[in-house]
Design a protein around this motif. Structure first.
Motif, PDB file in Angstrom:
ATOM      1  N   GLY A   1       0.980  -1.407  -0.028  1.00  0.00           N
ATOM      2  CA  GLY A   1      -0.119   0.280   0.189  1.00  0.00           C
ATOM      3  C   GLY A   1       0.840   1.558   0.209  1.00  0.00           C
ATOM      4  N   ALA A   2       1.832   1.043   1.064  1.00  0.00           N
ATOM      5  CA  ALA A   2       2.856   2.057   0.994  1.00  0.00           C
ATOM      6  C   ALA A   2       3.527   2.878  -0.715  1.00  0.00           C
ATOM      7  CB  ALA A   2       3.921   1.941   1.662  1.00  0.00           C
ATOM      8  N   ALA A   3       4.181   1.313  -1.275  1.00  0.00           N
ATOM      9  CA  ALA A   3       4.588   1.421  -2.705  1.00  0.00           C
ATOM     10  C   ALA A   3       3.465   2.029  -4.090  1.00  0.00           C
ATOM     11  CB  ALA A   3       5.085   0.426  -2.896  1.00  0.00           C
ATOM     12  N   LEU A   4       2.421   1.774  -3.228  1.00  0.00           N
ATOM     13  CA  LEU A   4       1.607   1.993  -4.225  1.00  0.00           C
ATOM     14  C   LEU A   4       0.921   4.030  -4.263  1.00  0.00           C
ATOM     15  CD1 LEU A   4      -1.425  -0.013  -4.970  1.00  0.00           C
ATOM     16  CD2 LEU A   4       0.209   0.723  -6.188  1.00  0.00           C
ATOM     17  N   LEU A   5       0.887   4.106  -2.704  1.00  0.00           N
ATOM     18  CA  LEU A   5       0.805   5.394  -2.575  1.00  0.00           C
ATOM     19  C   LEU A   5       2.244   6.361  -3.137  1.00  0.00           C
ATOM     20  CD1 LEU A   5      -0.374   5.584   0.763  1.00  0.00           C
ATOM     21  CD2 LEU A   5      -1.370   5.736  -0.981  1.00  0.00           C
TER      22      LEU A   5
END
Length: 292
Positions: free
Chosen positions: A179-183
């Motif tokens: 999720g952090a990577a997508l953000l």
């Protein structure tokens, strides 16, 4: 004037050629990411992050570092603030998103108004597609290549995260890290599209292509092909219309995307509203004839 003249005349100007390449890169990269945003249900989060990066971009300009650095920092800051407000107990997530992104966007507007600059920083808000320089195009190309490469290399992990986070965790993946990577990729993509449509309309390029492709296919692999193709075509058509009708190029690109979405929404072979009604009438007619 022949068709060939109509097609080639705009690109007799170097600024139009740079605008075309910038539009194609931003359209394709935004469309790729939009497939995941639509599946996860991050439309509002895309709006929040794309607006929240504004103060980061302005501060990066003031300090003299690449826009992407400030955008990523403020993108994560926005997500952290949304989580903190939401976890406080009485404020729901949608309200937390609205509060955080409008506050950070307002901070960006204030910073623009008080920052002495020989450059009109308002292009960050509204885009300046026809003012894309060679160095801007290089930055757009580099950021676009980074985002597209990471999305395609990790597409299986991101897709599993979108469909089943529990299963992703069970096989050893970290949903929080994904999720952090997508953000982070969302923040970089917002910077990629800044020159094309500006902060205000970035969310449209991040949502419309994926939503349009979703109406045309139920297979995610096909979405990753259809969304960029539609987005690129809309970008080129919008650029041509803006040239010949003397309209805002970024606004026209998004307008063409929006018109395309509503056309698909109505006439999609499988999920179109009018198509479904027509099939329902035909089915009812056949039933009536068979029973008559």
């Amino acid at each position: 004037m022949t068709i060939v003249d109509i097609l080639l005349d705009p690109f007799a100007y170097a600024f139009m050629t740079r605008a075309l390449w910038a539009t194609l890169i931003a359209s394709i990269v935004c469309a790729l990411l939009s497939c995941w945003l639509v599946l996860i249900g991050w439309s509002l989060m895309g709006d929040a992050v794309s607006h929240a990066v504004l103060p980061g971009v302005v501060l990066a300009y003031i300090v003299g570092v690449p826009f992407a650095i400030g955008a990523v920092i403020f993108g994560f800051l926005a997500v952290a603030l949304i989580g903190a407000v939401r976890d406080g107990g009485r404020v729901k997530e949608d309200a937390a998103i609205g509060i955080v992104f409008t506050t950070l966007f307002a901070l960006g507007l204030v910073l623009i108004s008080v920052t002495p600059s020989q450059t009109d920083l308002n292009h960050i808000i509204f885009g300046n597609l026809l003012g894309v320089s060679t160095s801007d195009l290089v930055q757009i190309a580099i950021l676009g290549a980074i985002v597209a490469t990471l999305l395609l290399l990790k597409r299986r992990d991101f897709t599993l995260y979108a469909f089943d986070r529990t299963h992703a965790f069970a096989i050893g993946l970290s949903p929080r890290l994904l999720g952090a990577a997508l953000l982070a990729l969302l923040a970089l993509t917002a910077v990629t599209a800044l020159q094309v449509v500006g902060i205000v309309l970035v969310v449209a390029m991040l949502i419309i292509p994926g939503a349009t492709a979703r109406l045309l296919t139920d297979r995610f692999g096909r979405m990753l092909v259809i969304a960029p193709a539609i987005s690129a075509i809309c970008g080129v058509v919008g650029l041509y219309i803006s040239y010949y009708q003397d309209t805002s190029p970024g606004g026209m690109v998004v307008l063409v995307q929006g018109i395309t979405f509503f056309g698909v929404y109505l006439f999609s072979p499988t999920h179109g509203i009018i198509t479904k009604r027509r099939k329902h009438r035909e089915s009812a007619t056949l039933d009536a004839l068979s029973t008559g």
